[in-house]
Design a protein around this motif. Sequence first.
Motif, short mmCIF file in Angstrom:
data_model
loop_
_atom_site.label_atom_id
_atom_site.label_comp_id
_atom_site.label_asym_id
_atom_site.label_seq_id
_atom_site.Cartn_x
_atom_site.Cartn_y
_atom_site.Cartn_z
N VAL A 1 68.47 -37.45 -38.77
CA VAL A 1 69.80 -37.04 -39.21
C VAL A 1 69.92 -35.53 -39.07
CG1 VAL A 1 71.45 -36.96 -41.11
CG2 VAL A 1 69.99 -38.98 -40.83
N GLU A 2 70.92 -35.08 -38.36
CA GLU A 2 71.15 -33.65 -38.16
C GLU A 2 72.59 -33.31 -38.56
OE1 GLU A 2 68.96 -31.49 -37.25
OE2 GLU A 2 67.32 -32.71 -36.45
N HIS A 3 72.76 -32.30 -39.42
CA HIS A 3 74.09 -31.87 -39.83
C HIS A 3 74.61 -30.80 -38.87
CE1 HIS A 3 73.67 -33.99 -43.69
NE2 HIS A 3 72.42 -33.54 -43.69
N VAL A 4 75.85 -30.93 -38.44
CA VAL A 4 76.48 -29.96 -37.55
C VAL A 4 77.55 -29.21 -38.35
CG1 VAL A 4 77.81 -29.62 -35.45
CG2 VAL A 4 76.05 -31.40 -35.53
N LEU A 5 77.41 -27.90 -38.45
CA LEU A 5 78.29 -27.08 -39.30
C LEU A 5 79.29 -26.26 -38.49
CD1 LEU A 5 75.59 -25.79 -41.84
CD2 LEU A 5 76.99 -27.86 -41.97
N HIS B 1 71.84 -28.95 -36.72
CA HIS B 1 71.79 -28.86 -35.26
C HIS B 1 72.97 -28.02 -34.79
CE1 HIS B 1 72.98 -30.32 -31.17
NE2 HIS B 1 71.71 -30.07 -30.96
N VAL B 2 72.69 -27.08 -33.89
CA VAL B 2 73.74 -26.21 -33.36
C VAL B 2 73.99 -26.59 -31.89
CG1 VAL B 2 74.47 -23.85 -32.87
CG2 VAL B 2 73.07 -24.33 -34.89
N PRO B 3 75.16 -27.11 -31.55
CA PRO B 3 75.47 -27.44 -30.15
C PRO B 3 75.46 -26.18 -29.29
CG PRO B 3 77.04 -28.47 -31.65
CD PRO B 3 76.26 -27.49 -32.46
N ARG B 4 74.88 -26.29 -28.12
CA ARG B 4 74.77 -25.15 -27.23
C ARG B 4 75.67 -25.31 -26.01
NH1 ARG B 4 68.18 -24.37 -27.10
NH2 ARG B 4 68.01 -23.01 -28.91
N PRO B 5 76.16 -24.20 -25.46
CA PRO B 5 76.98 -24.28 -24.25
C PRO B 5 76.12 -24.55 -23.02
CG PRO B 5 76.61 -22.00 -24.82
CD PRO B 5 76.01 -22.81 -25.95
N TYR C 1 67.62 -26.34 -33.92
CA TYR C 1 67.52 -27.08 -35.18
C TYR C 1 67.17 -26.13 -36.32
CZ TYR C 1 66.82 -30.55 -31.51
OH TYR C 1 66.96 -31.29 -30.37
N ASN C 2 67.36 -26.60 -37.54
CA ASN C 2 66.98 -25.82 -38.73
C ASN C 2 67.56 -24.41 -38.67
OD1 ASN C 2 65.38 -27.99 -39.69
ND2 ASN C 2 63.73 -27.37 -38.32
N ALA C 3 68.87 -24.35 -38.63
CA ALA C 3 69.55 -23.06 -38.49
C ALA C 3 70.21 -22.57 -39.77
CB ALA C 3 70.61 -23.17 -37.39
N PHE C 4 70.30 -23.41 -40.78
CA PHE C 4 71.00 -23.06 -42.02
C PHE C 4 70.00 -23.00 -43.18
CE2 PHE C 4 73.02 -24.28 -46.01
CZ PHE C 4 74.16 -23.49 -46.02
N PRO C 5 69.79 -21.80 -43.76
CA PRO C 5 70.35 -20.48 -43.44
C PRO C 5 69.63 -19.87 -42.23
CG PRO C 5 69.63 -20.63 -45.74
CD PRO C 5 69.00 -21.76 -45.00
N SER C 6 70.23 -18.87 -41.61
CA SER C 6 69.62 -18.21 -40.46
C SER C 6 68.54 -17.23 -40.92
CB SER C 6 70.68 -17.44 -39.67
OG SER C 6 70.07 -16.58 -38.74
#
Length: 209
Positions: free
Chosen positions: A32-36, A100-104, A124-129
């Motif tokens: 499970v990955e949260h997208v913010l 999870h942070v979508p990338r261009p 992945y694991n970007a929150f918090p930076s």
Amino acid sequence: MKKLQKQIPLLWLLTIPLIGLLYSLQNHLRPVEHVLVTKMDQATPFIPVFSVFYFVWYPFIFITLILIFQKRSSAYYHTLVAVCIGILLCNVVFLVFPTHVPRPQLGEGWNFFVPITYRFDEPYNAFPSIHVLTCYLMQRGSRELSKPVRLAVVVMGGLIILSTLFIKQHVIADAVAGIVLGETVFRISGRYFKTRRQRLPHESGSAAM
């Protein structure tokens, strides 16, 4: 020999990469990955040149901490402890709230250090930076430095923070959380380190406030 002995506390800087191993262990795809991502994030431009600032993050952190140590030892410990506590807390959040942070899609041609960053730093694991957390703490800890040096730290820290957004490695929520967490741990660690009262033996009694 005495000068060398005075530099021994700098070995505590090794705690940063050691704690960083926790991030490496968690930096992978989860069930499970949260997208913010928000509309504001989508409107934020992709600026590859900012990858240069993202790439110099580690040297920036170490150089700033060394400069703080040379100015005032208690300020060094105060900032370093805040960094370590902050990174540990980030890893706790990563464990219970993976993101999870979508990338261009990267086009043809030279994209500066973006491909290298994407290869070694998974989205992945970007929150918090952690990048934002530590840069903010360098800005807070630099209050002990001379005005020109502190200005350089503030500017470089700001550019690195912006780079996390402009190369789409983080979203705005990650950056805001990193700053809030940074301020929190800095204040907590500050209760145990009275930076304005404890000075290095070679410091003058009129250190800048």
